[in-house]
Scaffold this motif. Structure first.
Motif, mmCIF file in Angstrom:
data_model
loop_
_atom_site.group_PDB
_atom_site.id
_atom_site.type_symbol
_atom_site.label_atom_id
_atom_site.label_comp_id
_atom_site.label_asym_id
_atom_site.label_seq_id
_atom_site.Cartn_x
_atom_site.Cartn_y
_atom_site.Cartn_z
ATOM 1 N N LEU A 268 0.868 -1.173 0.000
ATOM 2 C CA LEU A 268 0.000 0.000 0.000
ATOM 3 C C LEU A 268 0.906 1.225 0.000
ATOM 4 N N ALA A 269 0.822 2.003 -1.072
ATOM 5 C CA ALA A 269 1.673 3.180 -1.235
ATOM 6 C C ALA A 269 0.803 4.425 -1.073
ATOM 7 N N PHE A 270 1.159 5.285 -0.141
ATOM 8 C CA PHE A 270 0.303 6.397 0.256
ATOM 9 C C PHE A 270 0.829 7.747 -0.214
ATOM 10 N N ASP A 271 -0.040 8.487 -0.888
ATOM 11 C CA ASP A 271 0.194 9.913 -1.021
ATOM 12 C C ASP A 271 0.162 10.491 0.392
ATOM 13 N N VAL A 272 0.836 11.609 0.620
ATOM 14 C CA VAL A 272 0.959 12.119 1.991
ATOM 15 C C VAL A 272 0.237 13.441 2.211
ATOM 16 N N PHE A 273 0.587 14.494 1.448
ATOM 17 C CA PHE A 273 0.007 15.812 1.689
ATOM 18 C C PHE A 273 -1.483 15.811 1.360
ATOM 19 N N GLY A 274 -2.305 15.992 2.380
ATOM 20 C CA GLY A 274 -3.749 15.978 2.183
ATOM 21 C C GLY A 274 -4.363 14.627 2.441
ATOM 22 N N THR A 275 -3.678 13.560 2.069
ATOM 23 C CA THR A 275 -4.200 12.211 2.270
ATOM 24 C C THR A 275 -3.907 11.722 3.683
ATOM 25 N N VAL A 276 -2.667 11.871 4.107
ATOM 26 C CA VAL A 276 -2.227 11.411 5.425
ATOM 27 C C VAL A 276 -2.231 12.553 6.432
ATOM 28 N N GLN B 72 -0.616 -4.691 9.435
ATOM 29 C CA GLN B 72 -0.633 -6.086 9.867
ATOM 30 C C GLN B 72 -0.687 -7.056 8.683
ATOM 31 N N ARG B 73 -1.249 -6.576 7.561
ATOM 32 C CA ARG B 73 -1.416 -7.454 6.396
ATOM 33 C C ARG B 73 -0.676 -6.975 5.151
ATOM 34 N N HIS B 74 -0.212 -5.741 5.164
ATOM 35 C CA HIS B 74 0.402 -5.161 3.979
ATOM 36 C C HIS B 74 1.665 -4.399 4.353
ATOM 37 N N VAL B 75 2.592 -4.302 3.420
ATOM 38 C CA VAL B 75 3.681 -3.346 3.554
ATOM 39 C C VAL B 75 3.097 -1.965 3.285
ATOM 40 N N ILE B 76 3.364 -1.019 4.174
ATOM 41 C CA ILE B 76 2.838 0.336 3.985
ATOM 42 C C ILE B 76 4.007 1.302 3.816
ATOM 43 N N CYS B 77 3.916 2.127 2.781
ATOM 44 C CA CYS B 77 5.000 3.076 2.509
ATOM 45 C C CYS B 77 4.424 4.376 1.963
ATOM 46 N N THR B 78 5.211 5.420 2.072
ATOM 47 C CA THR B 78 4.847 6.674 1.418
ATOM 48 C C THR B 78 5.182 6.574 -0.070
ATOM 49 N N LEU B 79 4.457 7.305 -0.875
ATOM 50 C CA LEU B 79 4.841 7.540 -2.270
ATOM 51 C C LEU B 79 4.452 8.987 -2.549
ATOM 52 N N SER B 80 5.339 9.867 -2.128
ATOM 53 C CA SER B 80 5.052 11.293 -2.057
ATOM 54 C C SER B 80 6.078 12.094 -2.836
ATOM 55 N N ASN B 81 5.669 13.286 -3.250
ATOM 56 C CA ASN B 81 6.624 14.216 -3.849
ATOM 57 C C ASN B 81 7.502 14.876 -2.791
ATOM 58 N N GLY B 82 7.127 14.751 -1.521
ATOM 59 C CA GLY B 82 7.959 15.259 -0.447
ATOM 60 C C GLY B 82 9.306 14.554 -0.422
ATOM 61 N N ASN B 83 10.359 15.275 -0.002
ATOM 62 C CA ASN B 83 11.678 14.652 0.034
ATOM 63 C C ASN B 83 11.847 13.765 1.264
ATOM 64 N N LEU C 3 3.830 8.276 12.518
ATOM 65 C CA LEU C 3 3.338 7.481 11.388
ATOM 66 C C LEU C 3 4.186 6.217 11.264
ATOM 67 N N PRO C 4 3.564 5.045 11.297
ATOM 68 C CA PRO C 4 4.306 3.786 11.410
ATOM 69 C C PRO C 4 4.706 3.165 10.066
ATOM 70 N N TRP C 5 5.309 3.947 9.185
ATOM 71 C CA TRP C 5 5.666 3.420 7.865
ATOM 72 C C TRP C 5 6.666 2.272 7.962
ATOM 73 N N ASP C 6 6.511 1.307 7.049
ATOM 74 C CA ASP C 6 7.544 0.288 6.871
ATOM 75 C C ASP C 6 8.707 0.841 6.066
ATOM 76 N N CYS C 7 8.419 1.824 5.208
ATOM 77 C CA CYS C 7 9.429 2.368 4.310
ATOM 78 C C CYS C 7 8.995 3.765 3.871
ATOM 79 N N VAL C 8 9.954 4.667 3.744
ATOM 80 C CA VAL C 8 9.673 6.008 3.232
ATOM 81 C C VAL C 8 10.198 6.090 1.804
ATOM 82 N N LEU C 9 9.276 6.124 0.843
ATOM 83 C CA LEU C 9 9.637 6.300 -0.563
ATOM 84 C C LEU C 9 9.206 7.689 -1.010
#
Length: 233
Positions: free
Chosen positions: A9-17, A115-126, A139-145
């Motif tokens: 699950l790849a999350f947009d951040v600004f506005g979404t999170v 618990q069931r998925h890898v969760i990561c950011t997919l944001s234009n933020g650095n 925010l409990p990300w598995d990975c920051v992309l």
């Protein structure tokens, strides 16, 4: 409940999170109460796409969002009577983007989803911005992309395909989660699953968003808790 089992699950951040508008309004009320915080937040965000377009067109070389935010900030300060703001204050204010607050459903929703998925950011933020934000908002990300990894800003296909490549999965095993239909449309064009999150107050109570469902999306959720319900998490 769906039987979908995306691996990533790849999350947009600004506005979404995170609630960038409310966070900036609160910061301005604390530091510069004489300024219309709502107008200031909207003006700062309004410069976001034009600034990125300068990078995407090649007018500017690769430039991190932190630097773009600072360029926009310097441009709008005179509009709000803040042209005399000292350099140290400008640096501090620019880092408000590192300490944005999450929407209330985000942390409990992410804890369920991870618990069931890898969760990561997919944001234009650095990367630095997103890491500081994660620490601030817990925010409990598995990975920051970040777009910084791919040296390209969304909606460049390299960003969406890149997340699948990073995790060695097929694009159809990645679900892009965002509160912006254009982001999801670009992800879908690259073969990703898509989940729309309603954030009707992203731009503040005075500028409510249309959060009508888009049939092309894989899922439509009120918030992260609803998304967790739909994914059986």
């Amino acid at each position: 409940m769906t039987t979908l089992t995306p691996k990533i699950l790849a999350f947009d951040v600004f506005g979404t999170v995170v609630d960038w508008h409310g966070s900036i309004v609160a910061e301005m009320a604390r530091l510069y109460p004489q300024v219309d915080g709502n107008a200031f937040a909207l003006a700062w965000r309004e410069g976001y796409r034009p600034a990125m377009a300068r990078v995407m067109s090649g007018e500017l070389g690769w430039t991190r969002i932190d630097e773009l935010h600072r360029m926009i900030l310097d441009d709008i300060l005179p509009r709000f009577g803040l042209q005399a703001m000292p350099e140290a204050e400008r640096r501090l204010l620019n880092r408000v983007w590192h300490r944005l607050n999450a929407w209330p459903d985000v942390v409990p929703g992410l804890m369920r989803l991870k618990q069931r998925h890898v969760i990561c950011t997919l944001s234009n933020g650095n990367i630095g911005l997103l890491t500081h934000m994660a620490r601030h908002a817990q925010l409990p990300w598995d990975c920051v992309l970040s777009a910084e990894v791919f040296q390209a800003y969304k909606p460049d296909p390299r960003v969406y395909r890149g997340v699948a490549e990073v995790f060695y999965v097929a694009p159809a095993e990645v679900m892009m989660v965002a509160a912006h239909q254009d982001d999801l449309a670009a992800a879908r064009a690259c073969g990703l699953l898509t989940a729309y999150i309603e954030r009707p107050l992203e731009f503040g109570a005075g500028q409510p968003k249309d959060v009508s469902p888009e049939p092309a999306n894989t899922l439509h959720a009120r918030d992260f808790l609803d998304l967790a319900d739909q994914l059986g998490a």
